[in-house]
Write a protein that holds these residues in place. Structure first.
Motif, mmCIF file in Angstrom:
data_model
loop_
_atom_site.group_PDB
_atom_site.id
_atom_site.type_symbol
_atom_site.label_atom_id
_atom_site.label_comp_id
_atom_site.label_asym_id
_atom_site.label_seq_id
_atom_site.Cartn_x
_atom_site.Cartn_y
_atom_site.Cartn_z
ATOM 1 N N PHE A 93 24.286 36.908 -11.853
ATOM 2 C CA PHE A 93 23.090 36.479 -11.126
ATOM 3 C C PHE A 93 23.324 36.449 -9.616
ATOM 4 O O PHE A 93 22.430 36.773 -8.831
ATOM 5 N N HIS A 94 24.521 36.057 -9.187
ATOM 6 C CA HIS A 94 24.793 35.947 -7.753
ATOM 7 C C HIS A 94 24.733 37.321 -7.073
ATOM 8 O O HIS A 94 24.205 37.449 -5.960
ATOM 9 N N TRP A 95 25.241 38.357 -7.760
ATOM 10 C CA TRP A 95 25.162 39.689 -7.176
ATOM 11 C C TRP A 95 23.714 40.192 -7.135
ATOM 12 O O TRP A 95 23.314 40.894 -6.192
ATOM 13 N N ILE A 96 22.953 39.846 -8.130
ATOM 14 C CA ILE A 96 21.543 40.246 -8.147
ATOM 15 C C ILE A 96 20.788 39.567 -7.010
ATOM 16 O O ILE A 96 19.949 40.176 -6.348
ATOM 17 N N ALA A 97 21.090 38.294 -6.770
ATOM 18 C CA ALA A 97 20.436 37.575 -5.678
ATOM 19 C C ALA A 97 20.785 38.203 -4.333
ATOM 20 O O ALA A 97 19.924 38.362 -3.452
ATOM 21 N N ILE A 98 22.062 38.589 -4.157
ATOM 22 C CA ILE A 98 22.467 39.234 -2.903
ATOM 23 C C ILE A 98 21.767 40.580 -2.738
ATOM 24 O O ILE A 98 21.271 40.917 -1.657
ATOM 25 N N GLY A 99 21.712 41.369 -3.809
ATOM 26 C CA GLY A 99 21.050 42.662 -3.741
ATOM 27 C C GLY A 99 19.566 42.532 -3.443
ATOM 28 O O GLY A 99 19.010 43.312 -2.662
ATOM 29 N N THR A 101 18.139 40.091 -1.817
ATOM 30 C CA THR A 101 18.005 39.669 -0.420
ATOM 31 C C THR A 101 18.145 40.854 0.533
ATOM 32 O O THR A 101 17.361 41.009 1.483
ATOM 33 N N LEU A 102 19.134 41.710 0.268
ATOM 34 C CA LEU A 102 19.314 42.895 1.122
ATOM 35 C C LEU A 102 18.115 43.838 1.013
ATOM 36 O O LEU A 102 17.704 44.437 2.022
ATOM 37 N N LEU A 103 17.549 43.956 -0.194
ATOM 38 C CA LEU A 103 16.379 44.817 -0.364
ATOM 39 C C LEU A 103 15.181 44.279 0.405
ATOM 40 O O LEU A 103 14.449 45.040 1.051
ATOM 41 N N LEU A 104 14.984 42.959 0.374
ATOM 42 C CA LEU A 104 13.875 42.359 1.121
ATOM 43 C C LEU A 104 14.063 42.535 2.627
ATOM 44 O O LEU A 104 13.101 42.788 3.362
ATOM 45 N N TYR A 106 15.650 44.988 4.044
ATOM 46 C CA TYR A 106 15.387 46.405 4.321
ATOM 47 C C TYR A 106 13.892 46.672 4.385
ATOM 48 O O TYR A 106 13.406 47.386 5.282
ATOM 49 N N LEU A 107 13.132 46.104 3.442
ATOM 50 C CA LEU A 107 11.678 46.297 3.450
ATOM 51 C C LEU A 107 11.051 45.654 4.687
ATOM 52 O O LEU A 107 10.108 46.207 5.258
ATOM 53 N N ARG A 108 11.587 44.508 5.088
ATOM 54 C CA ARG A 108 11.071 43.858 6.304
ATOM 55 C C ARG A 108 11.304 44.728 7.517
ATOM 56 O O ARG A 108 10.433 44.863 8.389
ATOM 57 N N LEU A 109 12.459 45.350 7.604
ATOM 58 C CA LEU A 109 12.763 46.238 8.720
ATOM 59 C C LEU A 109 11.924 47.509 8.650
ATOM 60 O O LEU A 109 11.467 48.020 9.681
ATOM 61 N N LEU A 110 11.682 47.984 7.423
ATOM 62 C CA LEU A 110 10.936 49.225 7.254
ATOM 63 C C LEU A 110 9.489 49.078 7.693
ATOM 64 O O LEU A 110 8.907 50.006 8.285
ATOM 65 N N PHE A 111 8.894 47.918 7.438
ATOM 66 C CA PHE A 111 7.476 47.702 7.778
ATOM 67 C C PHE A 111 7.288 46.897 9.059
ATOM 68 O O PHE A 111 6.187 46.427 9.332
ATOM 69 N N SER A 112 8.337 46.749 9.829
ATOM 70 C CA SER A 112 8.220 46.036 11.098
ATOM 71 C C SER A 112 7.680 46.968 12.179
ATOM 72 O O SER A 112 7.479 48.166 11.963
ATOM 73 N N SER A 113 7.446 46.412 13.367
ATOM 74 C CA SER A 113 6.902 47.197 14.473
ATOM 75 C C SER A 113 7.927 48.142 15.089
ATOM 76 O O SER A 113 7.573 49.066 15.824
ATOM 77 N N TRP A 114 9.185 47.919 14.780
ATOM 78 C CA TRP A 114 10.241 48.780 15.324
ATOM 79 C C TRP A 114 10.153 50.158 14.695
ATOM 80 O O TRP A 114 10.037 50.307 13.477
ATOM 81 N N ASN A 115 10.178 51.185 15.535
ATOM 82 C CA ASN A 115 10.059 52.561 15.081
ATOM 83 C C ASN A 115 11.304 53.330 15.487
ATOM 84 O O ASN A 115 11.611 53.464 16.669
ATOM 85 N N ALA A 116 12.012 53.826 14.480
ATOM 86 C CA ALA A 116 13.254 54.541 14.757
ATOM 87 C C ALA A 116 13.009 55.837 15.510
ATOM 88 O O ALA A 116 13.834 56.271 16.319
ATOM 89 N N PHE A 117 11.829 56.455 15.274
ATOM 90 C CA PHE A 117 11.539 57.725 15.936
ATOM 91 C C PHE A 117 11.282 57.526 17.432
ATOM 92 O O PHE A 117 11.692 58.335 18.260
ATOM 93 N N ASN A 118 10.609 56.433 17.780
ATOM 94 C CA ASN A 118 10.408 56.150 19.211
ATOM 95 C C ASN A 118 11.739 55.884 19.906
ATOM 96 O O ASN A 118 11.970 56.316 21.033
ATOM 97 N N TYR A 119 12.617 55.165 19.202
ATOM 98 C CA TYR A 119 13.936 54.891 19.769
ATOM 99 C C TYR A 119 14.722 56.181 19.950
ATOM 100 O O TYR A 119 15.397 56.383 20.968
#
Length: 247
Positions: A93-99, A101-104, A106-119
């Motif tokens: 369960f602890h590894w699943i919780a860590i995974g 958290t990392l997935l969330l 990543y999704l937060r970064l993916l849908f944030s205002s930061w754009n890798a292409f502009n950078y």
């Protein structure tokens, strides 16, 4: 002469009318799901059967199974697989919780205002001074690299999806063998499984646990030899080693 009353302004008369494509589409989806489940259950049942007998060092060739038998055992294999998956999830369960958290994150970064292409455009602004032919070469190289990078996870996903049923069936077969073997080595008196006595022409030829049978052969684990045996079934008599327990 009376005139028909007009409906009040702002009111719309509506009635539910199912679209003609609703039921055919639903039936098509159900047919697709049933077909996929049939293939998966059949594959699971076949792999579990072969793996289980293989673990006893027995070939499954003398013991062919019908499609109904394979589908039924594939169904029970899926049920056992979910039980094994639940047990594994609880243990890790602890590894699943860590995974998760990392997935969330990543999704937060993916849908944030930061754009890798502009950078990237800011850092690679010097490319606008390059000749057109050099830009074209760079574009083709970038496109090829992107396609190659996308093919790797796509191939991995396809590999896992195609091989997952066989892998699950093999795991279930091994787990079933381990459980039966652990019980069989206790002996007929202490084990939970039922022993059988095998006779031919009235003479005992072996005692053990029935593993499989067909119209031509019988496979059992011989408690005296401590190994599995396959013998022709013609002329054999099988007797339960112990009497049935009272209800």
């Amino acid at each position: 002469m009376t005139t028909p009353k007009e409906p009040a302004t702002g009111t719309v008369e509506t009635s539910f009318k199912p679209r003609p494509t609703t039921w055919p589409g639903l039936l098509g989806t159900l047919t697709l799901l049933v077909g996929a489940a049939t293939v998966i259950f059949h594959l699971l049942g076949l792999v579990v059967h072969q793996t289980y007998l293989g673990a006893w060092n027995i070939s499954s060739t003398p013991f062919p199974k019908s499609t109904d038998w394979l589908l039924l055992n594939g169904y029970y294999g899926v049920w056992s697989g979910f039980a094994m998956l639940l047990s594994a999830l609880l243990k890790n369960f602890h590894w699943i919780a860590i995974g998760a958290t990392l997935l969330l994150l990543y999704l937060r970064l993916l849908f944030s205002s930061w754009n890798a292409f502009n950078y990237a455009n800011e850092k690679l602004s010097w490319l606008q001074y390059c000749p057109a032919w050099l830009k074209q070469i760079g574009l083709w190289i970038s496109a090829g690299t992107l396609v190659a990078a996308l093919l790797i996870p796509l191939t991995l996903v396809l590999f896992l999806l195609i091989g997952l049923p066989a892998r699950v069936g093999k795991t279930i077969g091994i787990e079933t063998f381990a459980s039966h073997f652990k019980d069989a080595v206790k002996g007929c008196e202490a084990s939970k499984g039922s022993c059988i006595q095998i006779f031919k022409n009235g003479e005992p030829i072996g005692t053990g646990y029935l593993l499989d049978s067909s119209s031509t052969h019988l496979a059992y684990y011989d408690t005296q030899l401590k190994r599995a045996r396959v013998i022709p079934i013609h002329g054999l008599e099988m007797r339960a080693w112990r009497s049935p327990a009272a209800p």
